[in-house]
Design a protein around this motif. Structure first.
Motif, PDB file in Angstrom:
ATOM      1  N   ASN B   9       0.805  -1.217   0.000  1.00 39.13           N
ATOM      2  CA  ASN B   9       0.000   0.000   0.000  1.00 39.13           C
ATOM      3  C   ASN B   9       0.838   1.266   0.000  1.00 39.13           C
ATOM      4  O   ASN B   9       0.506   2.236  -0.662  1.00 39.13           O
ATOM      5  CB  ASN B   9      -0.972  -0.019   1.183  1.00 39.13           C
ATOM      6  CG  ASN B   9      -2.142  -0.943   0.908  1.00 39.13           C
ATOM      7  OD1 ASN B   9      -2.901  -0.726  -0.031  1.00 39.13           O
ATOM      8  ND2 ASN B   9      -2.267  -2.004   1.679  1.00 39.13           N
ATOM      9  N   ILE B  12       2.143   1.701  -3.525  1.00 41.06           N
ATOM     10  CA  ILE B  12       1.075   2.162  -4.417  1.00 41.06           C
ATOM     11  C   ILE B  12       0.834   3.658  -4.213  1.00 41.06           C
ATOM     12  O   ILE B  12       0.700   4.418  -5.169  1.00 41.06           O
ATOM     13  CB  ILE B  12      -0.227   1.358  -4.178  1.00 41.06           C
ATOM     14  CG1 ILE B  12      -0.041  -0.085  -4.672  1.00 41.06           C
ATOM     15  CG2 ILE B  12      -1.422   2.005  -4.867  1.00 41.06           C
ATOM     16  CD1 ILE B  12      -1.206  -1.010  -4.361  1.00 41.06           C
ATOM     17  N   HIS B  13       0.822   4.056  -2.951  1.00 38.21           N
ATOM     18  CA  HIS B  13       0.624   5.477  -2.650  1.00 38.21           C
ATOM     19  C   HIS B  13       1.697   6.321  -3.340  1.00 38.21           C
ATOM     20  O   HIS B  13       1.410   7.340  -3.965  1.00 38.21           O
ATOM     21  CB  HIS B  13       0.661   5.702  -1.132  1.00 38.21           C
ATOM     22  CG  HIS B  13       0.396   7.118  -0.731  1.00 38.21           C
ATOM     23  ND1 HIS B  13      -0.873   7.621  -0.587  1.00 38.21           N
ATOM     24  CD2 HIS B  13       1.235   8.147  -0.489  1.00 38.21           C
ATOM     25  CE1 HIS B  13      -0.803   8.904  -0.254  1.00 38.21           C
ATOM     26  NE2 HIS B  13       0.468   9.242  -0.189  1.00 38.21           N
ATOM     27  N   ARG B  16       1.258   6.483  -7.138  1.00 39.26           N
ATOM     28  CA  ARG B  16       0.178   7.387  -7.534  1.00 39.26           C
ATOM     29  C   ARG B  16       0.569   8.846  -7.348  1.00 39.26           C
ATOM     30  O   ARG B  16       0.186   9.704  -8.145  1.00 39.26           O
ATOM     31  CB  ARG B  16      -1.088   7.076  -6.722  1.00 39.26           C
ATOM     32  CG  ARG B  16      -1.736   5.772  -7.148  1.00 39.26           C
ATOM     33  CD  ARG B  16      -2.941   5.520  -6.285  1.00 39.26           C
ATOM     34  NE  ARG B  16      -3.656   4.320  -6.683  1.00 39.26           N
ATOM     35  CZ  ARG B  16      -4.535   3.709  -5.906  1.00 39.26           C
ATOM     36  NH1 ARG B  16      -4.785   4.186  -4.692  1.00 39.26           N
ATOM     37  NH2 ARG B  16      -5.159   2.636  -6.319  1.00 39.26           N
TER      38      ARG B  16
END
Lengths: 609, 293
Positions: B9, B12-13, B16
């Motif tokens: 996570n 992914i953060h 992005r």
């Protein structure tokens, strides 16, 4: 001695990772403590110890465990840690990532970088030198950074004959300081990094100390707990629609900072106040989920499409609302080379929002070491202060007692993160009444069956408010009308609207001459623009010498991403960010062509395919 | 949340954030295990899509299977695949395998120089045409201002000092003595003209995490990582002449995870099979300060 529970805390299965920062004054022996932890837990790569011994022998220096960490050549020659190195070791309980934060005052920004990643910290104080400036400063920074689990290691006890009295004197002095800044007295451990006393195991040399060893206290720290019970907060990172291969999902993406979200929930985005319902939770290579919880970098789709953009925070209807304002009181620490001063434009970043900001007032400056309060109207490097900031647009945030993740921000100066802070309170600003009207309007807004994107595809344009502005003598209206004609002839749904057209109709009940009414005048213009943009139009409005305040006003009613500004002719300093400047020497045709080219480049009007 | 999911996570953060904040963004894909995990994380970040071009620096000395694997996945996952190369050095045979320079000089020419000039657009880039399956000269020569790189902080000393978002100077140089602060999930996304930012989503991952994640997600990897019956496998992949396999019986992902868990390699550096590191005094500092990954 210590209130930390050492028993009944064992993890059964699965490995947990914990980041631990190690901080303290320069030369108080942080790196030595880590080197010792690595060596005593058998965590060093083969040959590393020999390599460092060899280095020391060649350079005629006594071997030190600290050198194990100082992997960089120039650091070894300077003998100080300049950045936060990370190293790994594990106990039976979990894996540790130790962040070695530099003690030198010059490297406070590196200490902040290192410590902010940590869930707990070890603060090292040299027993022979006692509490020093950075022992206090780092303690204060830990509290600002929000690190609540701290153990204080009083180091180099071997150099004071393992004296209990020396240990207790240093401990008492530091405990008093910590109490003043509101940190609960943590655990104090007498150690010798050099000799390995009380690091991996309790030492025979200090029979008077029977608290935990450093390894034991590490295992007793608690891992980060997700804020599941708090109100749902997800800063929007992006709104994705990747249409290649026939994918039609429009996904709101972000990381859930707190709370949970379930399919069917009503979500409200702030600061805009736009509302919709969750249609689905989206993920790749995972089984279908119906809800999302804290910590997930997630995505969801909406049942009714609303225009939301990066920087907003998704919240749940019925839960505590976040604060929305453009004026805040905050605690700030400054790390920049240049001072933080008034009348200068900065960039403010909170969550995923990026907003222009200025320093309105320095309320007080707190010396992070002596805790003395002083007054200045700017912040120097390493100052910690309470300030009032004014933002160019609305921000959504939470006070730190509600959720610290959405109260923390950074300030960017000249491309660099130059400061950090915590929003303590939303202050009143002049936009409060308008904002409330807009929020209510957004929540009550009833949509037809045609989606914004469908309109955009049909009209080949993104609805946009184009503000054509410039000095009084420039013929803005003529250009605005010519632009309308040009776009219309190319088949675009476009409309020219004069500010004056408001006065005798929509504004008929207010007097244009009354100064305060300018705000109301702009509020109504924004409402008209909002309707026209919702209908899919490009609206062209000419305005005399547009100011930052005008754009600010319009931005309350129309999303700032839907506003384009064009300045004609000689620039005047009204402190407004203009998207496109056009020199006076351009003919009308060339001016119109330049604006059209700009609208194309920005993807506002799509090129004919 | 288990610890792999936590790492996932966070990465992914970061991906992005990079995608939102950098207009001209690319991801370096060496086709090794780390950058392939990163590519997988990009697919997770963007719900099955990879809206970021992938750049591969082809030294021409890569083990042949790596290139075949690269193109196979690029076509299958519909990746925007780009490669760059130091054609001049290869033409003039200024390489270590040709016997005309040291390993370090070779690395600098074929990797660092090729990387810097491919990123800046100074040298030609070749882009995969999905209709023909062939690479064509890319007309876009815009410099990349954001470059996503799959380095991990546990690999070697200098990488442990990296930021998630790490600025590079006008000559792609890294000023590691004066790095910007980075805290509270706020990253350096503003940069002066002519400079660029390296983005490191895998900084917190370890070698074991990578393999456990490959196992969990069933990510396809090159067979060079596995023992094919010779009793050896590659632990870190590079150019054929400068990469040596390690002794290992692990034949698949599960056995590699087991092998790493037993601690068989815990005291041997992962890159110990990479000969250029040794010439750099045991680390990659000289190469990395000049712009190496």
């Amino acid at each position: 001695m210590t209130a930390v529970n050492l028993e009944g805390n064992r993890l059964a299965e699965g490995r947990e990772n914990m980041h631990i920062a190690i901080v303290g004054h320069v030369d108080h022996g942080k790196s030595t403590v880590i080197g010792r932890l690595l060596a005593d837990t058998g965590s060093l790569p083969e040959g590393k110890l020999e390599l460092v011994r060899e280095f020391c022998r060649r350079n005629a220096r006594p071997f030190e465990y600290a050198f194990l960490l100082d992997a960089l050549k120039d650091e070894q020659s300077q003998g100080i840690t300049i950045d936060s190195a990370r190293c790994f070791f594990k106990t039976e309980q979990r894996n540790y990532i130790i962040i070695d934060a530099p003690g030198h005052i010059e490297f406070l920004k590196n200490m902040v970088t290192g410590a902010s990643r940590a869930e707990a910290a070890l603060l090292v104080i040299d027993a022979t030198e006692g509490v020093q400036e950075n022992s206090r400063r780092h303690g204060y920074m830990l509290s600002l950074l929000g690190i609540k689990q701290v153990a204080v290691l009083i180091n180099k006890l071997d150099l004071v004959d393992y004296s209990r009295a020396v240990f207790e004197t240093v401990m008492e002095e530091y405990r008093v300081f910590l109490e003043k800044i509101g940190i609960e007295p943590p655990c104090f451990i007498p150690v010798s990094g050099m000799q390995g006393d009380n690091i991996a195991a309790l030492s025979e040399k200090m029979p008077w100390y029977r608290g935990p060893s450093v390894l034991e206290i590490l295992d007793a720290f608690e891992g980060e707990k997700p804020d599941q019970d708090k109100p749902f907060r997800m800063p929007v990172q992006g709104v994705y629609k990747f249409t290649r291969d026939g994918d039609n999902r429009r996904i709101i993406a972000g990381t859930v900072e707190a709370g949970t979200l379930t399919v069917g929930d009503r979500v409200i985005f702030y600061p805009s106040g736009k509302m919709s319902r969750v249609k689905s939770i989206e993920a790749f290579n995972e089984s279908k989920k119906d809800s999302l919880s804290t910590g997930y970098a997630a995505g969801f789709t909406l049942a009714e499409q609303v225009f939301v953009s990066r920087g907003e925070i998704a919240t749940l209807a019925g839960q505590l609302k976040p604060g929305v304002t453009s004026r805040i009181r905050a605690n700030i620490f400054w790390l920049g080379r240049e001072p933080f001063r008034k009348q200068k434009q900065y960039l403010f970043k909170l969550g995923t929002a990026r907003i222009g900001a200025t320093l309105e007032e320095v309320v007080k400056i707190i010396d992070a070491s002596s805790l003395a309060v002083t007054r200045k109207d700017y912040l120097d490097k390493h100052d910690v202060a309470e300030c009032i900031l004014k933002l160019d647009r609305d921000i959504a945030f939470d006070p730190p007692d509600v959720l610290v993740q959405t109260s923390r921000f950074v300030i960017v100066d000249n491309y660099e993160i130059a400061g950090g802070g915590i929003v303590e309170e939303a202050l009143a600003d002049i936009h409060q009444a308008t904002r409330e009207k807009v929020h209510l309007r957004n929540i009550k807004w009833e949509k037809g069956c045609v989606e914004e994107e469908e309109r955009a595809e049909r009209y080949n344009q993104k609805p946009t408010l184009v503000l054509v502005t410039g000095k009084k003598e420039i013929n803005r209206k003529q250009v605005a009308k010519a632009l309308e004609k040009k776009l219309f002839e190319e088949g675009k749904p476009v409309y020219f609207f004069s500010m004056g057209n408001l006065l005798y109709g929509i504004d008929a009940d207010i007097k244009a001459s009354v100064k305060n009414d300018k705000k109301e005048h702009f509020r109504r213009l924004a409402e008209v623009a909002n309707i026209m943009l919702d209908a899919g139009l490009i609206l062209i409005v000419s305005v005399i010498e547009l100011t930052r305040e005008d754009v600010r006003q319009l931005g309350l009613g129309v999303n700032h991403e839907k506003i384009a500004t064009v300045w004609l002719g000689e620039e005047v300093n009204t402190a407004v960010d203009i998207d496109l400047h056009i020199p006076e020497t351009f003919s009308q045709d060339k001016t119109v062509a330049t604006i059209k080219e700009y609208l194309q480049k920005k993807g506002i009007i799509f090129k004919p395919w | 949340m288990d610890h792999l999911t936590r790492l996932e996570n966070k990465s992914i953060h970061i991906l992005r954030e990079a995608y939102s904040e950098f207009k001209s963004l690319c991801m370096l894909w060496s086709v090794g295990k780390d950058s392939t995990v990163m590519l997988w994380l990009a697919r997770k970040s963007f719900f099955g899509h990879v809206p970021i071009p992938l750049v591969h620096i082809d030294t021409s000395f890569k083990i042949a299977e790596m290139i075949a694997y690269r193109d196979r996945l690029a076509l299958k996952w519909r990746l925007d695949m780009i490669y760059g190369q130091n054609f001049k050095a290869l033409q003039e045979k200024q390489t270590f395998p040709d016997g005309n320079c040291t390993r370090l000089q070779c690395c600098k020419l074929l990797k660092t120089e090729a990387l810097i000039n491919t990123l800046s657009g100074n040298w030609p880039r070749y882009r995969l045409n999905h209709d023909t399956g062939k690479y064509e000269l890319d007309h876009n020569r815009e410099p990349y201002s954001g470059v996503i790189v799959g380095v991990r902080s546990d690999e070697e000393g200098t990488r442990s000092k990296e930021r998630y978002f790490s600025p590079r100077g006008k000559k792609s140089n890294w000023d590691l003595a004066d790095q910007p602060p980075e805290f509270w999930n706020q990253y350096k996304t503003d940069f002066s003209p002519g400079t660029h930012v390296r983005i490191h989503p895998l900084l917190d991952w370890t070698e074991l995490d990578i393999w456990e994640y490959i196992s969990r997600e069933k990510i396809p990897t090159v067979s060079l990582y596995y023992n094919q019956g010779e009793g050896t496998r590659y632990r870190s992949l590079g150019c054929a002449p400068c990469t040596r396999p390690v002794e290992s019986t692990a034949k698949n992902v599960a056995e590699i995870v087991e092998e790493l868990k037993t601690g068989q390699f815990s005291k041997i550096a992962e890159r110990s099979g990479r000969e250029q590191d040794k010439e750099d005094g045991g680390g990659l500092e000289t190469l990395r300060v000049d712009g190496y990954m």
